[in-house]
Design a protein around this motif. Structure first.
Motif, PDB file in Angstrom:
ATOM      1  N   GLY A  39       0.006  -2.569   3.517  1.00 56.23           N
ATOM      2  CA  GLY A  39       1.178  -2.559   2.665  1.00 56.23           C
ATOM      3  C   GLY A  39       0.997  -1.713   1.432  1.00 56.23           C
ATOM      4  N   GLY A  40      -0.189  -1.729   0.857  1.00 51.97           N
ATOM      5  CA  GLY A  40      -0.458  -0.945  -0.333  1.00 51.97           C
ATOM      6  C   GLY A  40      -1.931  -0.634  -0.482  1.00 51.97           C
TER       7      GLY A  40
ATOM      8  N   PRO B  72      -6.381  -3.417  -0.612  1.00 48.35           N
ATOM      9  CA  PRO B  72      -7.697  -2.843  -0.879  1.00 48.35           C
ATOM     10  C   PRO B  72      -7.645  -1.725  -1.930  1.00 48.35           C
ATOM     11  N   THR B  73      -8.822  -1.392  -2.422  1.00 45.17           N
ATOM     12  CA  THR B  73      -8.997  -0.279  -3.368  1.00 45.17           C
ATOM     13  C   THR B  73      -9.704   0.876  -2.676  1.00 45.17           C
ATOM     14  N   VAL B  74      -9.167   2.077  -2.859  1.00 43.00           N
ATOM     15  CA  VAL B  74      -9.767   3.295  -2.320  1.00 43.00           C
ATOM     16  C   VAL B  74     -10.363   4.078  -3.480  1.00 43.00           C
ATOM     17  N   GLN B  75     -11.642   4.365  -3.416  1.00 45.52           N
ATOM     18  CA  GLN B  75     -12.274   5.183  -4.457  1.00 45.52           C
ATOM     19  C   GLN B  75     -12.021   6.658  -4.163  1.00 45.52           C
TER      20      GLN B  75
ATOM     21  N   PRO C 289     -10.275  -0.113   3.099  1.00 43.81           N
ATOM     22  CA  PRO C 289      -9.687   1.176   3.451  1.00 43.81           C
ATOM     23  C   PRO C 289     -10.077   1.576   4.874  1.00 43.81           C
ATOM     24  N   ALA C 290      -9.088   1.965   5.662  1.00 40.88           N
ATOM     25  CA  ALA C 290      -9.347   2.208   7.076  1.00 40.88           C
ATOM     26  C   ALA C 290      -8.559   3.418   7.554  1.00 40.88           C
ATOM     27  N   MET C 291      -9.087   4.070   8.573  1.00 43.93           N
ATOM     28  CA  MET C 291      -8.393   5.161   9.237  1.00 43.93           C
ATOM     29  C   MET C 291      -7.501   4.586  10.331  1.00 43.93           C
TER      30      MET C 291
END
Length: 328
Positions: A269-270, A36-39, A262-264
């Protein structure tokens, strides 16, 4: 007096309904699909890392009459990311624009050039981050015969067992992390050999007319998805003879767990940390923005493509990397 030929009565013009150009489909790139992508708003920041072992102990005890329950706790740590800005631009001179006939579109061609090279750059970074030995919790190498610890029989060798090998290391990741790997990334040669493997053909030859699809492979290996990076790039300098090659080693394989988003309190893996605080409006498909402006002194328009991100391996214990999966 000779009659005019058909050639004398026609002036060749460029066709407006077809042309020849080598532009890669975005479907061939994998950097935006694997994890995933995290902004993020800042170029650098920290994220919390929870201790894995604390959540898997059994410290529960019977409470004695009049007594208190045991008290436990755990520490947390942090890790960081650092985004790098990447850019590429081109100029369109007024004379070029004024002299362009259909079907030539200088703006469209320039944007395709810039975005295409950004996609190549991003996939090359992802390949050197994720698809190599020495970065994941487990590295396994294929051999032609007599595999020992840390080895397996290459999938194009007689007696090889790709279903058993992948299942074995799925179990290992699950045992060490509590998470089942859900993604299998296959190099081109690896996928080609798997689709021809007698064990796989034997299991799915009576489904969908015997056509081996990614969906069937995913079901067979009990993962949610199959990725096959297929983008190529030219290693030659401009003006030299083209030297084209796949970005990703065609003989490799990665078994990994990827969070769906994106998760808490969940491993992945990345992640790609996208610096949208610098580049608001960055698109998800290639991760950047296109900017256009005017250079009056150069009598030209400029087009720039910019992207800012950090492609980072976050949880090495949820992945197993296989090298030399096939002989060739």
């Amino acid at each position: 007096m000779p009659n005019p030929t058909p050639r004398d009565l026609h002036v060749d013009a460029v066709l407006t309904n077809m042309s020849v150009g080598y532009v890669q489909s975005q479907d061939k790139f994998f950097a935006d699909k694997l994890f995933p992508t995290v902004q993020v708003m800042k170029q650098t920041d920290l994220y919390t890392v929870w201790p894995k072992g604390a959540f898997f102990r059994d410290q529960v005890k019977a409470r004695p009459l009049g007594g208190a329950v045991p008290i436990v706790g755990f520490d947390t740590g942090t890790a960081s990311y650092v985004c790098t800005e990447y850019g590429l631009g081109t100029m369109i001179d007024d004379r070029t624009r004024a002299n362009a006939d259909k079907p030539f579109n200088p703006d469209k061609a320039s944007m395709r050039l810039l975005v295409g090279q950004h996609l190549i750059k991003r996939d090359r970074i992802a390949a050197t981050t994720y698809l190599k030995t020495g970065v994941w919790g487990t590295d396994i190498v294929g051999v032609n015969s007599g595999p020992n610890a840390g080895q397996f029989l290459r999938f194009d060798q007689s007696g090889s067992d790709p279903i058993g090998v992948i299942s074995k290391y799925k179990d290992r990741v699950a045992e060490q992390t509590g998470y089942e790997p859900n993604t299998l990334t296959l190099g081109r040669a690896t996928k080609r050999v798997l689709k021809q493997h007698p064990d796989i053909i034997g299991k799915i030859q009576y489904t969908q007319k015997g056509i081996i699809t990614d969906e069937l492979l995913a079901e067979l290996f009990e993962v949610e998805r199959i990725l096959t990076p297929s983008a190529i790039y030219n290693t030659a300098k401009e003006g030299a003879t083209d030297n084209l090659t796949f970005i990703v080693d065609s003989k490799c394989m990665l078994l990994s767990y990827a969070a769906k988003e994106p998760a808490m309190e969940e491993p992945s893996g990345g992640y790609t940390f996208a610096w949208t605080g610098l580049l608001p409006g960055a698109t998800a498909d290639w991760g950047g923005v296109i900017e256009r402006g005017r250079e009056e002194r150069h009598h030209s328009d400029y087009i720039e493509a910019r992207a800012a991100y950090d492609i980072k391996l976050v949880c090495p214990d949820v992945g197993v990397f296989f090298s030399d999966v096939v002989s060739g």
